[in-house]
Design a protein around this motif. Structure first.
Motif, mmCIF file in Angstrom:
data_model
loop_
_atom_site.group_PDB
_atom_site.id
_atom_site.type_symbol
_atom_site.label_atom_id
_atom_site.label_comp_id
_atom_site.label_asym_id
_atom_site.label_seq_id
_atom_site.Cartn_x
_atom_site.Cartn_y
_atom_site.Cartn_z
ATOM 1 N N ARG A 147 0.847 -1.192 0.000
ATOM 2 C CA ARG A 147 0.000 0.000 0.000
ATOM 3 C C ARG A 147 0.886 1.246 0.000
ATOM 4 N NH1 ARG A 147 -3.742 2.377 3.937
ATOM 5 N NH2 ARG A 147 -2.916 1.054 5.559
ATOM 6 N N GLU A 148 0.539 2.212 -0.879
ATOM 7 C CA GLU A 148 1.309 3.459 -0.922
ATOM 8 C C GLU A 148 0.791 4.430 0.133
ATOM 9 O OE1 GLU A 148 1.446 5.050 -4.887
ATOM 10 O OE2 GLU A 148 1.613 3.029 -5.699
ATOM 11 N N SER A 149 1.694 5.196 0.701
ATOM 12 C CA SER A 149 1.358 6.196 1.726
ATOM 13 C C SER A 149 0.389 5.645 2.761
ATOM 14 C CB SER A 149 0.745 7.444 1.074
ATOM 15 O OG SER A 149 1.661 8.041 0.219
ATOM 16 N N PRO A 150 0.792 4.636 3.529
ATOM 17 C CA PRO A 150 -0.114 4.072 4.526
ATOM 18 C C PRO A 150 -0.503 5.081 5.610
ATOM 19 C CG PRO A 150 2.117 3.234 4.838
ATOM 20 C CD PRO A 150 2.112 4.000 3.552
ATOM 21 N N SER A 151 0.332 6.081 5.825
ATOM 22 C CA SER A 151 0.005 7.100 6.827
ATOM 23 C C SER A 151 -0.515 8.322 6.098
ATOM 24 C CB SER A 151 1.235 7.496 7.628
ATOM 25 O OG SER A 151 1.958 6.370 7.988
ATOM 26 N N PRO A 179 -1.333 11.774 5.255
ATOM 27 C CA PRO A 179 -0.919 13.033 5.877
ATOM 28 C C PRO A 179 -2.062 14.014 6.072
ATOM 29 C CG PRO A 179 -0.311 13.013 3.573
ATOM 30 C CD PRO A 179 -0.918 11.670 3.877
#
Lengths: 403, 135
Positions: free
Chosen positions: B31-35, B37
């Motif tokens: 998964r891309e950018s799991p956090s 922003p």
């Protein structure tokens, strides 16, 4: 040096300036102005009396004096409603669609200075840095024919506002930092019907420069690591620790790397910020804190690789510093700027999730010959494309073309 | 030795595919950018919005900068403003009420989102500590 710049009076306009101001655009402004001045092209700095980018309080007196060899002229920040600016700025960040009048209101309450606008009229060329402040925006509005914008553009909601695109389109010229930033400008201006004519002139990629300095010795690198209680060969992140810089993603990717790698290395963080690593990885994360500029090459040299998870970069200064210290880079593939640097140089690999991060980190760290070859390719790219003499030549050629 | 970074990128992708097929990487690992922003509005940001919620037109600030006839134009504007002040102030009060209620509602939502995020972070942290035997 060319006719356009030998006798021309040149000023750089920046919202803040001084040794304690460490933002990327402000650093670029200081380094470029100083290097041009030191090599026969005097550049004055026009800035505000503010240091804090949140309050914009006029903490310094209005003045006109030499600072580190540069003539720095400070003027008070003009009247503004900070609350209104914060509300509009936050609304844009959260995806609100402001009409043109509201966008003008947003810029009208950004940091600007009537004194700076007035002083800028004394110059033949005014180079305004960066795009997201009233000091640059109103300079373009007031005197587009003599104003060159160094936007330091990021792919963020603020950059997609019509007033920003109008400013990009109105300035006499744009000096960009990297090919990836040029792609973004073309995309933004091409996408916006408010700028049907596109840019006034073809942008130049100027960027920041570097000298061919000797990389730190392995003894210096080892000594740095020992002082900070970490084994050399760590993954290094250099920058502010915040969501916007992709650091939360870095923590998640690093957790995956630790789970799958046979011999995982520690993650070292250089810089400051409040975003702390989760408990899952906290024991393996070393806080180097703020590292003095004289010590930074050793911090890079002691690293196995530099990781840059940020998507919002207009130049990527730390990549070049890392390459010059003999360390390859590992960057977020979704950043056009960083990806284009890596493609052009061959100086590093790219990741876009935990799996690619884990595999890529192992490919670099587990093969010393590959690591050395990647770093050398990056070093050659830096010294070919961004040596100070080359950057200065591009700066002069741009002004000559726009004269 | 020269390193072909693009060939290495191709190798990297193949390694990931092979290990995914072998079950080494789960859905979260690709998964891309799991956090995300995009954090919810902070209390400070909402306070700025709340400050702007009150609409209070200054009916005394009526003037004209036209040369020569400025004074006459200003006086005419003042008369007109006074004559329409009752419905104008009524509209402003109504707008202020609506804005204030909306901001209060948003503040409550933001607080609930922040509390839920903190709870998720706490549970994830506790879960990972348990899995790694840190506690």
């Amino acid at each position: 040096m060319t006719a356009a710049t030998t006798t021309a009076r040149i000023a750089f306009v920046a919202p803040r300036f001084g040794p304690s101001v460490v933002g990327g655009a402000e650093t670029l402004c200081r380094l470029l102005a100083k290097n041009l001045t030191d090599h026969g092209t005097p550049v004055d700095i026009i800035t505000t009396c503010a240091i804090d980018h949140l309050t914009w309080a006029n903490v310094l007196p209005e003045s006109d004096r030499l600072e580190d060899g540069l003539r720095v002229r400070r003027f008070a920040v003009g009247e503004r409603d900070g609350r209104l600016f914060s509300a509009l700025h936050g609304a844009i960040q959260h995806g609100a669609r402001l009409d043109y009048g509201q966008q003008v209101q947003w810029m009208a309450n950004s940091a600007w200075s009537p004194g700076a606008l007035s002083a800028a009229r004394e110059y033949d060329w005014v180079v305004a840095i960066p795009y997201l402040f009233g000091t640059s925006f109103w300079q373009v509005v007031a005197d587009p024919d003599r104003t060159v914008l160094v936007p330091c553009l990021h792919d963020e909601p603020h950059a997609r506002q019509s007033v920003v695109i109008d400013a990009l389109s109105s300035a006499r010229g744009l000096m960009l930092n990297a090919a990836g930033e040029r792609d973004l400008v073309e995309k933004l201006v091409g996408d916006d019907t408010a700028a049907p004519g596109g840019l006034r002139t073809t942008p130049w990629i100027v960027g920041c420069g570097f000298d061919d300095e000797r990389p730190p010795s392995s003894a210096e690198a080892t000594a740095f690591a020992a002082r900070h209680g970490v084994e050399p060969g760590y993954l290094l992140y250099a920058g502010r620790r915040e969501h916007g810089k992709g650091v939360a993603d870095l923590y998640a990717y690093y957790a995956t790397y630790r789970r799958v790698a046979e011999h995982p290395r520690p993650l070292a963080l250089m810089g400051t910020g409040d975003l702390r690593p989760p408990g899952e990885i906290a024991l393996h994360v070393v806080d180097l804190g703020f590292v003095d500029a004289s010590d930074r090459p050793a911090a890079y040299a002691a690293a196995g690789l530099l990781v840059q998870p940020s998507r919002l970069e207009s130049f990527g200064m730390v990549l070049f510093e890392s390459w010059l210290a003999g360390t390859p880079v590992f960057v977020n593939e979704d950043s056009d700027v960083l990806r284009r640097h890596c493609e052009a140089s061959g100086g590093g690999l790219r990741f876009r999730n935990g799996a690619t991060f884990s595999e890529g980190a192992q490919m670099i760290l587990d093969d010393p010959a590959t690591r050395t070859a990647l770093a050398e390719a990056g070093r050659q790219y830096t010294l070919t494309e961004f040596r100070w003499s080359t950057v200065r030549a591009r700066f002069h050629a741009a002004l000559e073309e726009w004269s | 030795m020269d390193a072909d970074a693009e060939a290495m990128m191709e190798e990297l992708r193949q390694r990931v595919e092979a290990k995914r097929a072998a079950g080494l990487y789960a859905v979260d690992d690709i998964r891309e950018s799991p956090s995300d922003p995009r954090v919810p509005y902070l209390a400070e940001e909402l306070a700025h919005v709340a400050d702007l919620a009150e609409i209070s037109p200054n009916l005394d600030d009526v003037r004209s900068t036209r040369r020569g006839v400025g004074i006459a134009v200003g006086k005419t504007k003042s008369v007109l403003t006074r004559a329409t002040s009752q419905p104008l102030l009524g509209l402003a009060a109504q707008a202020t009420t609506f804005n204030s209620v909306l901001v209060s509602y948003l503040s409550q939502l933001a607080q609930e989102v922040a509390a839920l995020r903190a709870e998720v972070a706490r549970l994830t942290d506790a879960d990972s500590r348990g899995a790694t035997g840190d506690e």
